[in-house]
Design a protein around this motif. Structure first.
Motif, PDB file in Angstrom:
ATOM      1  N   ARG A  90      32.956  55.365  23.483  1.00  0.00           N
ATOM      2  CA  ARG A  90      33.958  56.378  23.523  1.00  0.00           C
ATOM      3  C   ARG A  90      35.383  55.714  23.568  1.00  0.00           C
ATOM      4  NH1 ARG A  90      35.863  59.095  28.490  1.00  0.00           N
ATOM      5  NH2 ARG A  90      34.405  57.414  29.725  1.00  0.00           N
ATOM      6  N   LYS A  91      35.409  54.447  24.334  1.00  0.00           N
ATOM      7  CA  LYS A  91      36.521  53.795  24.398  1.00  0.00           C
ATOM      8  C   LYS A  91      37.131  53.224  23.023  1.00  0.00           C
ATOM      9  CE  LYS A  91      36.196  52.594  29.385  1.00  0.00           C
ATOM     10  NZ  LYS A  91      36.102  51.432  30.168  1.00  0.00           N
ATOM     11  N   LEU A  92      36.130  52.720  22.101  1.00  0.00           N
ATOM     12  CA  LEU A  92      36.787  52.424  20.844  1.00  0.00           C
ATOM     13  C   LEU A  92      37.312  53.563  20.149  1.00  0.00           C
ATOM     14  CD1 LEU A  92      36.570  49.993  19.129  1.00  0.00           C
ATOM     15  CD2 LEU A  92      34.313  50.938  18.182  1.00  0.00           C
ATOM     16  N   LEU A  93      36.347  54.781  20.202  1.00  0.00           N
ATOM     17  CA  LEU A  93      37.145  55.887  19.390  1.00  0.00           C
ATOM     18  C   LEU A  93      38.697  56.197  19.927  1.00  0.00           C
ATOM     19  CD1 LEU A  93      37.052  58.389  17.731  1.00  0.00           C
ATOM     20  CD2 LEU A  93      35.656  59.515  19.605  1.00  0.00           C
ATOM     21  N   LEU A  94      38.577  55.983  21.127  1.00  0.00           N
ATOM     22  CA  LEU A  94      40.112  56.162  21.816  1.00  0.00           C
ATOM     23  C   LEU A  94      41.026  55.643  21.242  1.00  0.00           C
ATOM     24  CD1 LEU A  94      42.098  57.738  23.654  1.00  0.00           C
ATOM     25  CD2 LEU A  94      41.103  56.089  25.540  1.00  0.00           C
ATOM     26  N   VAL A  95      40.771  54.234  21.244  1.00  0.00           N
ATOM     27  CA  VAL A  95      41.746  53.090  20.830  1.00  0.00           C
ATOM     28  C   VAL A  95      41.959  53.092  19.550  1.00  0.00           C
ATOM     29  CG1 VAL A  95      41.973  50.518  20.597  1.00  0.00           C
ATOM     30  CG2 VAL A  95      41.271  51.522  22.672  1.00  0.00           C
ATOM     31  N   LEU A 123      40.196  46.384  19.963  1.00  0.00           N
ATOM     32  CA  LEU A 123      41.082  45.989  18.881  1.00  0.00           C
ATOM     33  C   LEU A 123      40.414  45.145  17.975  1.00  0.00           C
ATOM     34  CD1 LEU A 123      44.603  45.605  20.649  1.00  0.00           C
ATOM     35  CD2 LEU A 123      43.962  47.531  18.910  1.00  0.00           C
ATOM     36  N   ALA A 124      39.716  43.916  18.454  1.00  0.00           N
ATOM     37  CA  ALA A 124      39.149  42.986  17.858  1.00  0.00           C
ATOM     38  C   ALA A 124      37.773  43.610  17.085  1.00  0.00           C
ATOM     39  CB  ALA A 124      38.434  42.049  18.689  1.00  0.00           C
ATOM     40  N   LYS A 125      37.314  44.761  17.574  1.00  0.00           N
ATOM     41  CA  LYS A 125      36.319  45.277  16.862  1.00  0.00           C
ATOM     42  C   LYS A 125      36.721  45.959  15.683  1.00  0.00           C
ATOM     43  CE  LYS A 125      31.955  47.736  17.522  1.00  0.00           C
ATOM     44  NZ  LYS A 125      30.694  48.472  18.348  1.00  0.00           N
ATOM     45  N   LEU A 126      37.894  46.779  15.967  1.00  0.00           N
ATOM     46  CA  LEU A 126      38.591  47.533  14.898  1.00  0.00           C
ATOM     47  C   LEU A 126      38.955  46.633  13.781  1.00  0.00           C
ATOM     48  CD1 LEU A 126      40.619  50.227  17.129  1.00  0.00           C
ATOM     49  CD2 LEU A 126      38.612  50.515  15.750  1.00  0.00           C
ATOM     50  N   ASP A 127      39.226  45.517  14.064  1.00  0.00           N
ATOM     51  CA  ASP A 127      39.748  44.495  13.009  1.00  0.00           C
ATOM     52  C   ASP A 127      38.454  44.119  12.007  1.00  0.00           C
ATOM     53  OD1 ASP A 127      41.929  42.202  12.047  1.00  0.00           O
ATOM     54  OD2 ASP A 127      39.713  41.292  12.510  1.00  0.00           O
ATOM     55  N   ARG A 128      37.260  43.799  12.908  1.00  0.00           N
ATOM     56  CA  ARG A 128      35.854  43.599  12.241  1.00  0.00           C
ATOM     57  C   ARG A 128      35.553  44.908  11.287  1.00  0.00           C
ATOM     58  NH1 ARG A 128      35.011  41.453  17.425  1.00  0.00           N
ATOM     59  NH2 ARG A 128      33.572  43.189  17.864  1.00  0.00           N
ATOM     60  N   LEU A 129      35.800  45.929  11.808  1.00  0.00           N
ATOM     61  CA  LEU A 129      35.494  47.158  10.960  1.00  0.00           C
ATOM     62  C   LEU A 129      36.443  47.310   9.805  1.00  0.00           C
ATOM     63  CD1 LEU A 129      34.590  49.622  13.896  1.00  0.00           C
ATOM     64  CD2 LEU A 129      32.822  48.579  12.343  1.00  0.00           C
ATOM     65  N   GLY A 130      37.503  46.598  10.041  1.00  0.00           N
ATOM     66  CA  GLY A 130      38.401  46.798   8.677  1.00  0.00           C
ATOM     67  C   GLY A 130      39.435  47.837   8.971  1.00  0.00           C
TER      68      GLY A 130
END
Length: 243
Positions: A90-95, A123-130
Motif C-alpha cells: 500500500r505504501k509503495l502504491l502511494l509513493v 523510491l529505491a524499489k520503484l527504481d528497481r521496477l523501472g
C-alpha cells in the motif's frame, strides 16, 4: 530504436548542438571526412572512437549514456509483473502515485505518515521496477509517461475497482470545481476513436496543469481526480428489456 542507433543519434545531436560538422570532427580526429561519414552511416565504431568523439564534445561516455537514456521514449504502460509489485504494498502504491504526480521527496514525507526511511525504501524499489530513476538527495526522474495508462484489466485497475471506485463515486460531486455527467447515446462506430482522442487530450491538459501549478503554495491548491472513460455499454438493469 536499438541502443547503438540511439547512441549514434545522440552523438549526431551533440555535434549539431556544438556547431561541429563531420569535416570539423574529421580534423579533430585526424581522419578523412569520408571515413567519419561512413562510420556514422554504418553505426559501427569502437568504444575508443566514441571516447575520442566525446573528448571533442568536451564530455564523457557516462554523460552520453545519460543523454541516450533521457532521449528514450517514456513507457506508457507497465508490465503485469510491475503492476503486481506496485499494488502488493500500500505504501509503495502511494509513493508511486506521488511520483507520477511529480511530488518531491519532501512533499511526500510532509504530507503522509511515511517516514523518510520508508519513503527512500519505496523510491529505491520503484527504481528497481523501472518506474523512476532515483538520483542523489532522493531526487528522481520519471521513466514512464505522466499519462501512464494502467493495464485495463491489470492488477492496478483491479485494485482500484475493488478499493477505490465505490469511495470515489460515493461523493455528491456538488462541491466547488466538481461535476459528474452521464451521457448516453448512439454514434457511428468510427467516431468512437475520435472521442477517445479528445478525452485523452483533456487528461493530458490536466496533467500538464498539475505540473505547472506545482510552484503554487499549498493553500492555493486543492486535490482533484479526473476519471475519464468511454465504453460500449448498456446499464445492467435495462439489459433484459432490450429487444
Amino acid at each position: 530504436m536499438s541502443s547503438t542507433a540511439a547512441l549514434i543519434a545522440t552523438l549526431k545531436a551533440e555535434l549539431k548542438a556544438a556547431g561541429l560538422t563531420y569535416a570539423d570532427l574529421a580534423r579533430e580526429l585526424r581522419m578523412a571526412e569520408s571515413s567519419i561519414k561512413r562510420m556514422f552511416a554504418k553505426g559501427d565504431m569502437p568504444l575508443t572512437r566514441i571516447d575520442e568523439i566525446a573528448r571533442v564534445l568536451k564530455t564523457d561516455f557516462a554523460e552520453l549514456a545519460r543523454r541516450v537514456a533521457d532521449a528514450q521514449p517514456l513507457r506508457r504502460e507497465l508490465s503485469d509483473e510491475q503492476e503486481r509489485a506496485v499494488v502488493a504494498d500500500r505504501k509503495l502504491l502511494l509513493v508511486a502515485i506521488c511520483c507520477l504526480s511529480q511530488w518531491s521527496f519532501e512533499q511526500i514525507v510532509s504530507s503522509y505518515t511515511i517516514n523518510e526511511a520508508e519513503t527512500v525504501k519505496c523510491l529505491a524499489k520503484l527504481d528497481r521496477l523501472g518506474i523512476i530513476e532515483l538520483k542523489a538527495l532522493n531526487r528522481y526522474r520519471l521513466r514512464v509517461a505522466k499519462t501512464l495508462r494502467w493495464r485495463p484489466n491489470g492488477p492496478v485497475m483491479r485494485y482500484f475497482r475493488e478499493h477505490v471506485v465505490g469511495d470515489y463515486f460515493s461523493g455528491g460531486f456538488d462541491g466547488d470545481g466538481e461535476m459528474l455527467t452521464l451521457v448516453h447515446g448512439q454514434i457511428g462506430s468510427g467516431l468512437a476513436e475520435s472521442f477517445n482522442q479528445r478525452l485523452a487530450r483533456i487528461a493530458q491538459d490536466f496533467a500538464q496543469q498539475h505540473v505547472a501549478d506545482q510552484k503554487l503554495p499549498p493553500e492555493h491548491k486543492r486535490p482533484y481526480t479526473i476519471v475519464v472513460g468511454m465504453r460500449s455499454w448498456l446499464f445492467s438493469v435495462f439489459r433484459d428489456l432490450k429487444r
